[in-house]
Each structure stands twice: as structure tokens, then as C-alpha cells.
Scaffold this motif. Structure first.
Motif, PDB file in Angstrom:
ATOM      1  N   ALA A 100       0.820  -1.203   0.000  1.00 30.27           N
ATOM      2  CA  ALA A 100       0.000   0.000   0.000  1.00 30.27           C
ATOM      3  C   ALA A 100       0.859   1.261   0.000  1.00 30.27           C
ATOM      4  O   ALA A 100       0.509   2.263  -0.642  1.00 30.27           O
ATOM      5  CB  ALA A 100      -0.918  -0.010   1.223  1.00 30.27           C
ATOM      6  N   MET A 101       2.002   1.237   0.683  1.00 31.86           N
ATOM      7  CA  MET A 101       2.881   2.409   0.701  1.00 31.86           C
ATOM      8  C   MET A 101       3.653   2.557  -0.602  1.00 31.86           C
ATOM      9  O   MET A 101       3.846   3.664  -1.104  1.00 31.86           O
ATOM     10  CB  MET A 101       3.857   2.301   1.879  1.00 31.86           C
ATOM     11  N   VAL A 102       4.107   1.437  -1.177  1.00 34.57           N
ATOM     12  CA  VAL A 102       4.937   1.503  -2.379  1.00 34.57           C
ATOM     13  C   VAL A 102       4.106   1.770  -3.627  1.00 34.57           C
ATOM     14  O   VAL A 102       4.519   2.536  -4.509  1.00 34.57           O
ATOM     15  CB  VAL A 102       5.733   0.188  -2.528  1.00 34.57           C
ATOM     16  N   CYS A 103       2.926   1.167  -3.707  1.00 32.37           N
ATOM     17  CA  CYS A 103       2.131   1.221  -4.944  1.00 32.37           C
ATOM     18  C   CYS A 103       0.949   2.179  -4.864  1.00 32.37           C
ATOM     19  O   CYS A 103       0.126   2.206  -5.791  1.00 32.37           O
ATOM     20  CB  CYS A 103       1.625  -0.171  -5.302  1.00 32.37           C
ATOM     21  N   GLN A 104       0.811   2.919  -3.775  1.00 33.40           N
ATOM     22  CA  GLN A 104      -0.333   3.818  -3.637  1.00 33.40           C
ATOM     23  C   GLN A 104      -0.331   4.854  -4.760  1.00 33.40           C
ATOM     24  O   GLN A 104       0.657   5.553  -4.992  1.00 33.40           O
ATOM     25  CB  GLN A 104      -0.281   4.539  -2.284  1.00 33.40           C
ATOM     26  N   GLY A 105      -1.444   4.959  -5.480  1.00 32.09           N
ATOM     27  CA  GLY A 105      -1.568   5.920  -6.566  1.00 32.09           C
ATOM     28  C   GLY A 105      -0.997   5.444  -7.887  1.00 32.09           C
ATOM     29  O   GLY A 105      -1.097   6.168  -8.889  1.00 32.09           O
ATOM     30  N   ARG A 106      -0.401   4.279  -7.945  1.00 33.36           N
ATOM     31  CA  ARG A 106       0.151   3.755  -9.182  1.00 33.36           C
ATOM     32  C   ARG A 106      -0.844   2.798  -9.841  1.00 33.36           C
ATOM     33  O   ARG A 106      -1.669   2.184  -9.155  1.00 33.36           O
ATOM     34  CB  ARG A 106       1.468   3.035  -8.902  1.00 33.36           C
ATOM     35  N   PRO A 107      -0.788   2.649 -11.166  1.00 36.85           N
ATOM     36  CA  PRO A 107      -1.756   1.779 -11.852  1.00 36.85           C
ATOM     37  C   PRO A 107      -1.685   0.312 -11.427  1.00 36.85           C
ATOM     38  O   PRO A 107      -2.658  -0.425 -11.571  1.00 36.85           O
ATOM     39  CB  PRO A 107      -1.392   1.941 -13.332  1.00 36.85           C
ATOM     40  N   ILE A 108      -0.524  -0.101 -10.901  1.00 37.20           N
ATOM     41  CA  ILE A 108      -0.358  -1.516 -10.559  1.00 37.20           C
ATOM     42  C   ILE A 108      -0.891  -1.838  -9.169  1.00 37.20           C
ATOM     43  O   ILE A 108      -0.860  -3.013  -8.757  1.00 37.20           O
ATOM     44  CB  ILE A 108       1.122  -1.921 -10.641  1.00 37.20           C
ATOM     45  N   ASN A 109      -1.375  -0.843  -8.441  1.00 30.90           N
ATOM     46  CA  ASN A 109      -1.783  -1.073  -7.055  1.00 30.90           C
ATOM     47  C   ASN A 109      -2.869  -2.142  -6.951  1.00 30.90           C
ATOM     48  O   ASN A 109      -2.761  -3.088  -6.161  1.00 30.90           O
ATOM     49  CB  ASN A 109      -2.278   0.240  -6.442  1.00 30.90           C
ATOM     50  N   ASP A 110      -3.927  -2.003  -7.766  1.00 32.22           N
ATOM     51  CA  ASP A 110      -5.032  -2.954  -7.685  1.00 32.22           C
ATOM     52  C   ASP A 110      -4.589  -4.349  -8.123  1.00 32.22           C
ATOM     53  O   ASP A 110      -5.017  -5.351  -7.545  1.00 32.22           O
ATOM     54  CB  ASP A 110      -6.195  -2.468  -8.562  1.00 32.22           C
ATOM     55  N   LYS A 111      -3.712  -4.412  -9.108  1.00 35.77           N
ATOM     56  CA  LYS A 111      -3.262  -5.711  -9.594  1.00 35.77           C
ATOM     57  C   LYS A 111      -2.404  -6.435  -8.560  1.00 35.77           C
ATOM     58  O   LYS A 111      -2.537  -7.652  -8.352  1.00 35.77           O
ATOM     59  CB  LYS A 111      -2.487  -5.528 -10.896  1.00 35.77           C
ATOM     60  N   VAL A 112      -1.521  -5.690  -7.879  1.00 32.77           N
ATOM     61  CA  VAL A 112      -0.677  -6.301  -6.859  1.00 32.77           C
ATOM     62  C   VAL A 112      -1.516  -6.793  -5.689  1.00 32.77           C
ATOM     63  O   VAL A 112      -1.325  -7.904  -5.179  1.00 32.77           O
ATOM     64  CB  VAL A 112       0.394  -5.298  -6.386  1.00 32.77           C
TER      65      VAL A 112
END
Length: 290
Positions: A100-112
Motif C-alpha cells: 500500500a505504501m509503495v504502490c499507492q496511486g500507481r496503476p499496478i496497485n489494484d493488480k498487486v
């Protein structure tokens, strides 16, 4: 719990009642076994009390040793599974927070987060699939491998150590779940138990009215029921899931919060420190307290 009731308590009580009711028939059938031999034209009756007593003593000792060691081994294995599951769930929660901290706001967040959810559903929750089969999963079908692939660019990402630690805990869980007691040992226990139940009435074959004695019938029924109860408890511990002695109920509760957190994070929910309760009055500054 109800599955354990039907698989342990009901067979034990049923065996107690059935053997107590059938004891006269069992006693009569044992008395019909010829226990005489001809020696020099003179028929002599043989006393089998000492032989049957030694037989029951040896078989009872073997049943105690084998049953006690089986119970201790299976109980220790279940304890190791509990520890492994708690550690792995805690590490999986740490991975969710780090993602959640690393991918927050990035397109891959939901996929990860979807890969983590798939890992929990298809791997962490699985107790019936053979661990050796799960350990042989191909990399392209491994959600943790997919997480590293999405979050790494040229070099391993910052969550590599968390995923590595989660893999180690997964291996410990699979190793703890792997059956270490062969089915032949369970079969040997049943053979010893049946021999004890069948041979015990042979000590009183010389008593004419023993087959109709209510006290003897009740004691024989309790003996058979206790043997079946012991064997059913050991068999319940031997099964990896589906009863009160197994870890599937605890695992279901442990991952419920994790699955709910992943679901809310995929929907855009946040878990910030502003949601924490206020500190106790004793911790507040003096000026604020005034």
C-alpha cells in the motif's frame, strides 16, 4: 465441532451400546471355540487364563506405546501448524501494508493487491491439497512471483525481503502440514484395538453366567467404546482439516481480517493513524489538560 461430534463421539457411544447389547452373543461364540485336546486317549481341558492374560498384557502395552507416540506426534504437528499459520498471516499483513505504501496511486496497485488476495485464497487457505504439490508450483502461476515482477524494474524492489520472508514462512507451513505418519500405523492401531476388545472376554469363559451379567456387559461396552474413542481422536488429529482438533477453523478466522483489509484497499479505502483513538488523559500535555 459438529463434524468431530459425529466422527468421534457418536461412533464411540454407538460402539459402547452395541457391544454391551451383543456381549451375550460374543460370549457364546467364544465359548463354542474348542479348548480341549486329546492326550493319550484322555481328554484334558486346557486353561487359557495365563495365556490370554499374557496376550492381553502384551497387546495392551503395544497399543499404549503406539497410540501414545502417535497422539504425541500428531499433537506436536498440529501445534507447529498453528505457529506457522500465525507467523505467515502476520507477514502477509505486513506485505499488504508495504504494498500500500509503495504502490499507492500507481496503476499496478489494484493488480498487486489482487495477487495477494489470490495468494491468500488459493495458497494460504489450502489445507487439503498435498503440500508437495503446492511447493512444486510453476513460477508463472505463483502470485508472489508476479508481485515481484510487477514491482521490480531491473533490480529487486523494496518489498523483496518481505516476499522472501513470506516464502520461508510458507515453506514452514507446508512442511508442518505434510503428513508424516503413514496410514499403515493407523491400521496397526485398529488391529491392536480390535484384538484387545475380542480377547478380553476370554478371561471369564469359565464363568457360566458371565454372558448374562449386566455389570460385565456394561464394562465390556465401556472397554470397546474407550478403545474406539482413542482411535477416533488419533484419526481426527491425523486428518489435516474438518474437525475441532484441526486448524482450519482458526485459519478461517485469522485470514478473515486480512481478506477484508485487501478488499477495502482495492476499493480505495485507507487505514491512516487518524482513525486511532485519543491517548489516555494521563498522556496529554499539562497545558492541553488544563
Amino acid at each position: 465441532t459438529w463434524k468431530t461430534f459425529w466422527r468421534v463421539i457418536v461412533p464411540s457411544v454407538g460402539t459402547t451400546v452395541l457391544t454391551a447389547w451383543l456381549f451375550p452373543l460374543i460370549f457364546w461364540m467364544l465359548r463354542t471355540i474348542p479348548l480341549t485336546v486329546a492326550s493319550g486317549g484322555v481328554t484334558e481341558e486346557l486353561s487359557f487364563d495365563s495365556f490370554v492374560g499374557n496376550f492381553l498384557t502384551i497387546f495392551g502395552l503395544l497399543f499404549s506405546i503406539l497410540g501414545g507416540s502417535s497422539y504425541a506426534s500428531l499433537y506436536g504437528q498440529n501445534e507447529a501448524i498453528y505457529y506457522a499459520i500465525f507467523a505467515e498471516v502476520s507477514e502477509a499483513k505486513a506485505l499488504v501494508e508495504q504494498v500500500a505504501m509503495v504502490c499507492q496511486g500507481r496503476p499496478i496497485n489494484d493488480k498487486v493487491l489482487g495477487y495477494i488476495e489470490r495468494y491468500v485464497r488459493e495458497d494460504l487457505r489450502q489445507l487439503t491439497t498435498p503440500p508437495s504439490v503446492m511447493l512444486a508450483t510453476r513460477p508463472r502461476d505463483d502470485p508472489l512471483e508476479s508481485i515481484l515482477y510487477l514491482t521490480s524494474v531491473g533490480v529487486p524492489s523494496s518489498i523483496y525481503e518481505t516476499v522472501r520472508s513470506l516464502r520461508q514462512l510458507r515453506g514452514q507451513r507446508l512442511g508442518a502440514i505434510q503428513r508424516k505418519m503413514p496410514p499403515i500405523q493407523i491400521a496397526m492401531l485398529w488391529v491392536l484395538g480390535v484384538c484387545l476388545m475380542v480377547a478380553s472376554p476370554m478371561l471369564i469363559l469359565d464363568i457360566q453366567g458371565a454372558g448374562r451379567s449386566p455389570l460385565v456387559r456394561i464394562l465390556f461396552g465401556f472397554l470397546c467404546g474407550s478403545v474406539v474413542l482413542t482411535l477416533r481422536v488419533i484419526n481426527e488429529l491425523w486428518n489435516p482439516a474438518g474437525g475441532a482438533y484441526n486448524v482450519d477453523g482458526v485459519l478461517r478466522v485469522a485470514v478473515r481480517g486480512l481478506e477484508e483489509e485487501i478488499k477495502q484497499r482495492r476499493q480505495g479505502g485507507t487505514f491512516s493513524s487518524t482513525d486511532l483513538p485519543s491517548p489516555p488523559p494521563a498522556w496529554r500535555p499539562a497545558a492541553e489538560a488544563a
